[in-house]
Scaffold this motif. Structure first.
Motif, short mmCIF file in Angstrom:
data_model
loop_
_atom_site.label_atom_id
_atom_site.label_comp_id
_atom_site.label_asym_id
_atom_site.label_seq_id
_atom_site.Cartn_x
_atom_site.Cartn_y
_atom_site.Cartn_z
N UNK A 67 5.71 -4.74 129.81
CA UNK A 67 7.07 -4.62 129.22
C UNK A 67 8.30 -4.87 130.25
N UNK A 68 7.88 -4.42 131.34
CA UNK A 68 9.05 -4.67 132.49
C UNK A 68 9.26 -6.09 132.67
N UNK A 115 14.16 -0.07 117.43
CA UNK A 115 13.21 0.36 116.59
C UNK A 115 11.88 -0.34 117.15
N UNK A 116 11.73 -1.31 117.99
CA UNK A 116 10.71 -1.83 118.26
C UNK A 116 10.62 -2.17 120.06
N UNK A 117 9.57 -2.19 120.25
CA UNK A 117 9.26 -2.13 121.88
C UNK A 117 9.43 -3.66 122.26
N UNK A 118 9.97 -3.90 123.51
CA UNK A 118 10.30 -5.27 124.14
C UNK A 118 9.06 -6.24 123.63
N UNK A 119 8.07 -5.85 123.40
CA UNK A 119 6.61 -6.90 123.31
C UNK A 119 6.28 -7.18 121.76
N UNK A 120 7.23 -6.52 120.87
CA UNK A 120 7.06 -6.94 119.22
C UNK A 120 7.24 -8.47 119.28
N UNK A 179 -4.53 0.33 134.62
CA UNK A 179 -3.76 1.17 133.81
C UNK A 179 -2.32 0.74 133.89
N UNK A 180 -1.73 -0.03 134.84
CA UNK A 180 -0.52 -0.51 134.76
C UNK A 180 -0.16 -1.63 134.10
N UNK A 181 -1.14 -2.31 133.47
CA UNK A 181 -1.01 -3.43 132.72
C UNK A 181 0.25 -3.45 131.67
N UNK A 182 0.27 -2.38 130.97
CA UNK A 182 1.13 -2.30 129.76
C UNK A 182 2.70 -2.13 130.37
N UNK A 183 2.81 -1.20 131.25
CA UNK A 183 4.17 -0.99 131.69
C UNK A 183 4.78 -2.26 132.31
N UNK A 184 3.82 -2.89 133.30
CA UNK A 184 4.11 -4.14 134.00
C UNK A 184 4.43 -5.07 133.13
N UNK A 243 1.11 -6.06 123.90
CA UNK A 243 0.30 -5.33 125.00
C UNK A 243 -0.75 -4.96 124.27
N UNK A 244 -1.06 -4.89 122.89
CA UNK A 244 -2.02 -4.45 122.18
C UNK A 244 -3.18 -5.40 122.14
#
Length: 204
Positions: A122-123, A141-146, A115-120, A106-107
């Motif tokens: 990840x979901x 230790x990492x987000x779902x998008x790593x 603004x909802x791009x990132x949570x969407x 998401x980076x």
């Protein structure tokens, strides 16, 4: 190029040779995704030993050949080069998600996006994982998008595909598994990794 691997995958038939080819290709893709996941994770002596092992290097070459791509384990993976690799890894990727060459999907989103791009995003990733019985635990230790988790997911899907072909499971199950890989590449891993590799090339 992971996106091209599915194009090379033959449709399985009752012919044993074709079935074995399908199994071999799925296993090869699974190994390649596993190797990339380990290569991009925060380096440890244990993961480094696996990356540098002669068997790993041989499997990378064999898996690449099975998929019709030219690749081999980088000469950077030498048993006595762990400290220099670790320093280069930290210098390139840092310890935070943001930076010149982020390892998180998401980076790479549009800075003008909703603004909802990132949570969407990840979901959506969490939904992909859950659909195949996987969950990212808090201690990961990492987000779902790593990138490591996304490659690990593709590794699991390809392994499931190989199992489905080998055991001749229901055609719908096999189709679901293959479609999930194509969708995940299109919607996630294949969407942002071109930009990531350009940044990585520039940084190194």
């Amino acid at each position: 190029d992971t996106l091209s691997l599915h194009d090379a995958l033959p449709i399985s038939t009752g012919d044993q040779a074709t079935l074995q080819t399908s199994i071999d290709l799925a296993v090869a893709r699974s190994f390649i995704h596993r190797f990339l996941a380990k290569a991009y994770e925060d380096p440890t002596p244990e993961s480094w030993a696996w990356l540098c092992a002669p068997g790993t290097r041989q499997n990378v070459t064999a898996a690449s050949q099975a998929c019709g791509i030219r690749a081999s384990a980088s000469s950077a993976f030498q048993a006595d080069a762990f400290l220099s690799f670790h320093d280069a890894y930290v210098a390139t990727f840092g310890h935070a998600a943001r930076g010149g060459c982020p390892l998180n999907e998401i980076e790479y989103g549009d800075i003008k996006a909703d603004p909802l791009f990132q949570p969407h995003r990840l979901a959506d990733l969490a939904a992909f994982y859950r659909a195949f019985g996987l969950e990212v635990t808090e201690d990961a230790g990492e987000r779902h998008d790593h990138i490591c988790l996304e490659f690990e997911f593709m590794c699991v899907l390809a392994a499931k595909e190989a199992y489905a072909v080998e055991h001749q499971l229901d055609a719908e199950q096999l189709a679901q598994c293959r479609e999930a890989q194509k969708n995940f590449l299109r919607e996630h891993l294949g969407r942002w990794t071109p930009a990531f590799t350009r940044r990585l090339a520039a940084a190194t």
